[in-house]
Write a protein that holds these residues in place. Structure first.
Motif, PDB file in Angstrom:
ATOM      1  N   VAL A 290       0.816  -1.217   0.000  1.00  0.00           N
ATOM      2  CA  VAL A 290       0.000   0.000   0.000  1.00  0.00           C
ATOM      3  C   VAL A 290       0.848   1.264   0.000  1.00  0.00           C
ATOM      4  CG1 VAL A 290      -1.599   1.371   1.398  1.00  0.00           C
ATOM      5  CG2 VAL A 290      -2.057  -1.051   0.986  1.00  0.00           C
ATOM      6  N   VAL A 291       1.960   1.274   0.720  1.00  0.00           N
ATOM      7  CA  VAL A 291       2.780   2.492   0.795  1.00  0.00           C
ATOM      8  C   VAL A 291       3.844   2.546  -0.297  1.00  0.00           C
ATOM      9  CG1 VAL A 291       2.422   2.711   3.277  1.00  0.00           C
ATOM     10  CG2 VAL A 291       4.416   1.461   2.442  1.00  0.00           C
ATOM     11  N   GLN A 292       3.848   1.549  -1.198  1.00  0.00           N
ATOM     12  CA  GLN A 292       4.863   1.494  -2.244  1.00  0.00           C
ATOM     13  C   GLN A 292       4.345   2.054  -3.563  1.00  0.00           C
ATOM     14  OE1 GLN A 292       8.113   0.473  -2.052  1.00  0.00           O
ATOM     15  NE2 GLN A 292       7.858   0.200   0.166  1.00  0.00           N
ATOM     16  N   SER A 293       5.181   2.813  -4.271  1.00  0.00           N
ATOM     17  CA  SER A 293       4.841   3.300  -5.601  1.00  0.00           C
ATOM     18  C   SER A 293       5.095   2.206  -6.636  1.00  0.00           C
ATOM     19  CB  SER A 293       5.679   4.529  -5.951  1.00  0.00           C
ATOM     20  OG  SER A 293       5.459   4.896  -7.303  1.00  0.00           O
ATOM     21  N   LEU A 294       4.186   2.071  -7.581  1.00  0.00           N
ATOM     22  CA  LEU A 294       4.366   1.116  -8.677  1.00  0.00           C
ATOM     23  C   LEU A 294       4.665   1.823 -10.004  1.00  0.00           C
ATOM     24  CD1 LEU A 294       1.520  -1.415  -7.831  1.00  0.00           C
ATOM     25  CD2 LEU A 294       3.987  -1.739  -7.545  1.00  0.00           C
ATOM     26  N   ASP A 295       4.782   3.122  -9.967  1.00  0.00           N
ATOM     27  CA  ASP A 295       5.102   3.880 -11.169  1.00  0.00           C
ATOM     28  C   ASP A 295       6.428   4.592 -10.954  1.00  0.00           C
ATOM     29  OD1 ASP A 295       5.116   5.283 -13.530  1.00  0.00           O
ATOM     30  OD2 ASP A 295       3.251   6.380 -13.164  1.00  0.00           O
ATOM     31  N   PRO A 296       7.513   4.207 -11.667  1.00  0.00           N
ATOM     32  CA  PRO A 296       7.502   3.395 -12.886  1.00  0.00           C
ATOM     33  C   PRO A 296       7.896   1.931 -12.682  1.00  0.00           C
ATOM     34  CG  PRO A 296       9.606   4.483 -12.693  1.00  0.00           C
ATOM     35  CD  PRO A 296       8.815   4.853 -11.457  1.00  0.00           C
ATOM     36  N   TRP A 297       7.717   1.379 -11.507  1.00  0.00           N
ATOM     37  CA  TRP A 297       8.345   0.094 -11.193  1.00  0.00           C
ATOM     38  C   TRP A 297       7.504  -1.132 -11.518  1.00  0.00           C
ATOM     39  CZ3 TRP A 297      12.767   2.106 -10.827  1.00  0.00           C
ATOM     40  CH2 TRP A 297      12.989   3.288 -10.120  1.00  0.00           C
ATOM     41  N   LEU A 298       6.266  -0.966 -11.961  1.00  0.00           N
ATOM     42  CA  LEU A 298       5.364  -2.112 -12.094  1.00  0.00           C
ATOM     43  C   LEU A 298       5.966  -3.254 -12.907  1.00  0.00           C
ATOM     44  CD1 LEU A 298       2.565  -3.381 -11.643  1.00  0.00           C
ATOM     45  CD2 LEU A 298       1.797  -2.191 -13.717  1.00  0.00           C
ATOM     46  N   ASP A 299       6.561  -2.950 -14.057  1.00  0.00           N
ATOM     47  CA  ASP A 299       7.114  -4.025 -14.894  1.00  0.00           C
ATOM     48  C   ASP A 299       8.233  -4.764 -14.172  1.00  0.00           C
ATOM     49  OD1 ASP A 299       8.680  -1.646 -15.143  1.00  0.00           O
ATOM     50  OD2 ASP A 299       9.563  -2.378 -17.022  1.00  0.00           O
ATOM     51  N   GLN A 300       9.045  -4.035 -13.396  1.00  0.00           N
ATOM     52  CA  GLN A 300      10.166  -4.672 -12.704  1.00  0.00           C
ATOM     53  C   GLN A 300       9.724  -5.400 -11.433  1.00  0.00           C
ATOM     54  OE1 GLN A 300      13.790  -1.969 -14.457  1.00  0.00           O
ATOM     55  NE2 GLN A 300      13.590  -2.076 -12.258  1.00  0.00           N
ATOM     56  N   VAL A 301       8.555  -5.060 -10.924  1.00  0.00           N
ATOM     57  CA  VAL A 301       8.002  -5.789  -9.789  1.00  0.00           C
ATOM     58  C   VAL A 301       7.466  -7.149 -10.245  1.00  0.00           C
ATOM     59  CG1 VAL A 301       6.151  -5.779  -8.062  1.00  0.00           C
ATOM     60  CG2 VAL A 301       7.450  -3.691  -8.510  1.00  0.00           C
ATOM     61  N   VAL A 302       6.801  -7.154 -11.388  1.00  0.00           N
ATOM     62  CA  VAL A 302       6.134  -8.370 -11.860  1.00  0.00           C
ATOM     63  C   VAL A 302       7.080  -9.291 -12.621  1.00  0.00           C
ATOM     64  CG1 VAL A 302       4.233  -9.217 -13.314  1.00  0.00           C
ATOM     65  CG2 VAL A 302       3.928  -7.164 -11.915  1.00  0.00           C
ATOM     66  N   LEU A 303       8.070  -8.728 -13.311  1.00  0.00           N
ATOM     67  CA  LEU A 303       8.973  -9.539 -14.142  1.00  0.00           C
ATOM     68  C   LEU A 303       9.609 -10.708 -13.396  1.00  0.00           C
ATOM     69  CD1 LEU A 303      10.298  -9.951 -16.907  1.00  0.00           C
ATOM     70  CD2 LEU A 303      12.068  -8.314 -16.220  1.00  0.00           C
ATOM     71  N   PRO A 304      10.179 -10.528 -12.193  1.00  0.00           N
ATOM     72  CA  PRO A 304      10.770 -11.677 -11.505  1.00  0.00           C
ATOM     73  C   PRO A 304       9.757 -12.761 -11.168  1.00  0.00           C
ATOM     74  CG  PRO A 304      10.855  -9.712 -10.111  1.00  0.00           C
ATOM     75  CD  PRO A 304      10.432  -9.275 -11.473  1.00  0.00           C
ATOM     76  N   LEU A 305       8.526 -12.380 -10.904  1.00  0.00           N
ATOM     77  CA  LEU A 305       7.486 -13.376 -10.617  1.00  0.00           C
ATOM     78  C   LEU A 305       7.224 -14.235 -11.851  1.00  0.00           C
ATOM     79  CD1 LEU A 305       4.976 -10.951  -8.840  1.00  0.00           C
ATOM     80  CD2 LEU A 305       6.760 -12.335  -7.752  1.00  0.00           C
ATOM     81  N   VAL A 306       7.130 -13.587 -13.003  1.00  0.00           N
ATOM     82  CA  VAL A 306       6.884 -14.297 -14.255  1.00  0.00           C
ATOM     83  C   VAL A 306       8.049 -15.235 -14.570  1.00  0.00           C
ATOM     84  CG1 VAL A 306       6.549 -14.019 -16.745  1.00  0.00           C
ATOM     85  CG2 VAL A 306       5.434 -12.440 -15.152  1.00  0.00           C
ATOM     86  N   ILE A 307       9.260 -14.716 -14.476  1.00  0.00           N
ATOM     87  CA  ILE A 307      10.437 -15.523 -14.801  1.00  0.00           C
ATOM     88  C   ILE A 307      10.563 -16.708 -13.855  1.00  0.00           C
ATOM     89  CG2 ILE A 307      12.971 -15.460 -14.693  1.00  0.00           C
ATOM     90  CD1 ILE A 307      12.819 -12.754 -16.118  1.00  0.00           C
ATOM     91  N   HIS A 308      10.354 -16.488 -12.568  1.00  0.00           N
ATOM     92  CA  HIS A 308      10.421 -17.570 -11.588  1.00  0.00           C
ATOM     93  C   HIS A 308       9.365 -18.634 -11.873  1.00  0.00           C
ATOM     94  CE1 HIS A 308      11.399 -19.402  -7.735  1.00  0.00           C
ATOM     95  NE2 HIS A 308      10.117 -19.384  -7.399  1.00  0.00           N
ATOM     96  N   SER A 309       8.156 -18.205 -12.226  1.00  0.00           N
ATOM     97  CA  SER A 309       7.064 -19.153 -12.465  1.00  0.00           C
ATOM     98  C   SER A 309       7.296 -20.012 -13.696  1.00  0.00           C
ATOM     99  CB  SER A 309       5.744 -18.389 -12.626  1.00  0.00           C
ATOM    100  OG  SER A 309       5.677 -17.715 -13.874  1.00  0.00           O
ATOM    101  N   LEU A 310       8.103 -19.513 -14.641  1.00  0.00           N
ATOM    102  CA  LEU A 310       8.377 -20.250 -15.877  1.00  0.00           C
ATOM    103  C   LEU A 310       9.665 -21.058 -15.800  1.00  0.00           C
ATOM    104  CD1 LEU A 310       7.328 -17.489 -18.454  1.00  0.00           C
ATOM    105  CD2 LEU A 310       6.075 -19.580 -17.889  1.00  0.00           C
ATOM    106  N   GLY A 311      10.201 -21.208 -14.598  1.00  0.00           N
ATOM    107  CA  GLY A 311      11.381 -22.047 -14.412  1.00  0.00           C
ATOM    108  C   GLY A 311      12.695 -21.350 -14.649  1.00  0.00           C
TER     109      GLY A 311
END
Length: 329
Positions: free
Chosen positions: A212-233
């Protein structure tokens, strides 16, 4: 195991700075990696309700890109657009050929050598480790690195513990899987895009309470990217990819930063690929390239720094350039 030198490269071409960087990228690819057999695909956002202006590239830039061997493919901005242009790298994946290995590069990248030197296993995605601890940011009432990152892994039913670098201390940012989104790859853009897009929208629109206290602009892509990469092995890149952000590619970010901190090799390649008249004619229309590269302002920036002993943080470099009146973007 998917290993191929015939992968597709994707960059984003958009009106303004990115379009000229795209020409420079294409020129460096053609000059420095002439044996590359894949396709260079420039994805271009189209006018629509997500844009208050026409984001397409001008005719001279388009002609230069085609002359340099690029293919320009349009895509529709359905979810991000002008409000979050970093989303172009997510939505633009929609027009890449399904089932064919791809590598995305930020447009502000130079190719320095033969891409065939890289040993890329497209079954195991990875992304750039040339980053600082920009997210999450320490706040007065924050929950800490572990709680924040774990909340994201839990949201998508991922194993958090296996993502950690246990050689790094607890609550130190390097312990957690975090990338710069300047490059990433996978064996199938359709699979990667679907997960990247859906999870980015979920985090943006329904964030865990720990964020809630964290900004996601401009970081949204870099927040989600590791989750995607980890989930795909996938995970952190191994030494076989050291040439990325190394002696094969350079993510320079902005021209003043390039001259301030990059190697003599990068400066030499920049001069080489910007010298042909066909390329020069187009690039001189962009003021930062005109002044930095062709009128010598870049060398004045370079003289401000000892490239073997640079300030530790990028902001310190920026501040010194600005104080001397040489900053451009």
């Amino acid at each position: 195991m998917t290993k191929s030198s015939d992968f597709n490269i994707m960059i984003v071409g958009q009106k303004g700075r990115l379009s000229y960087e795209a020409v420079l990228f294409a020129a460096s690819l053609r000059e420095m990696s002439p044996n590359f057999k894949g396709s260079l695909i420039v994805v271009e956002p189209q006018p629509g309700p997500k844009w208050s202006f026409d984001p397409t590239m001008n005719a001279d830039v388009r002609a230069a890109l085609i002359d340099l061997g690029a293919e320009i493919l349009p895509f529709e901005s359905r979810h991000f657009g002008e409000a979050y242009p970093y989303g172009n790298k997510i939505e633009g994946l929609s027009v890449l050929p399904e089932g064919e290995p791809f590598m995305f590069f930020d447009t502000d990248t130079l190719i320095l050598d033969d891409l065939g030197k890289l040993d890329i296993n497209f079954d195991h995605p990875a992304a750039s480790m040339r980053r600082e601890g920009t997210w999450p940011q320490e706040e007065l009432y924050w929950d800490g690195y572990t709680a924040i990152w774990k909340s994201l892994y839990d949201r998508f039913d991922l194993d958090f513990e296996s993502s950690l670098d246990l050689s790094q201390p607890d609550e130190y940012w390097r312990r957690y899987l975090y990338f710069n989104a300047g490059w990433f790859f996978y064996k199938d853009p359709a699979v990667f895009r679907e997960r990247f897009l859906n999870w980015a929208l979920e985090v943006r629109d329904n964030r865990p309470e720990e964020l809630v206290v964290q900004s996601l602009d401009p970081w949204l892509d870099q927040v989600v990217l590791p989750l995607v990469i980890h989930s795909l092995g996938g995970g952190r890149p191994g030494p076989e990819l050291d040439g990325l952000d190394g002696d094969v590619t350079c993510h320079y970010r902005m021209f003043p930063l390039l001259y301030a901190r990059e190697s003599d090799r990068v400066i030499d390649v920049l001069g080489r690929v910007t010298s042909p008249n066909k390329v020069k004619k187009v690039l001189k229309s962009h003021e930062p390239i005109k002044r930095m590269v062709y009128q010598g302002r870049g060398e004045k920036v370079r003289a401000l720094f000892d490239q073997s002993n640079l300030p530790h943080r990028e902001q310190q470099i920026r501040n010194k350039i600005k104080a001397n009146g040489f900053w451009m973007r």
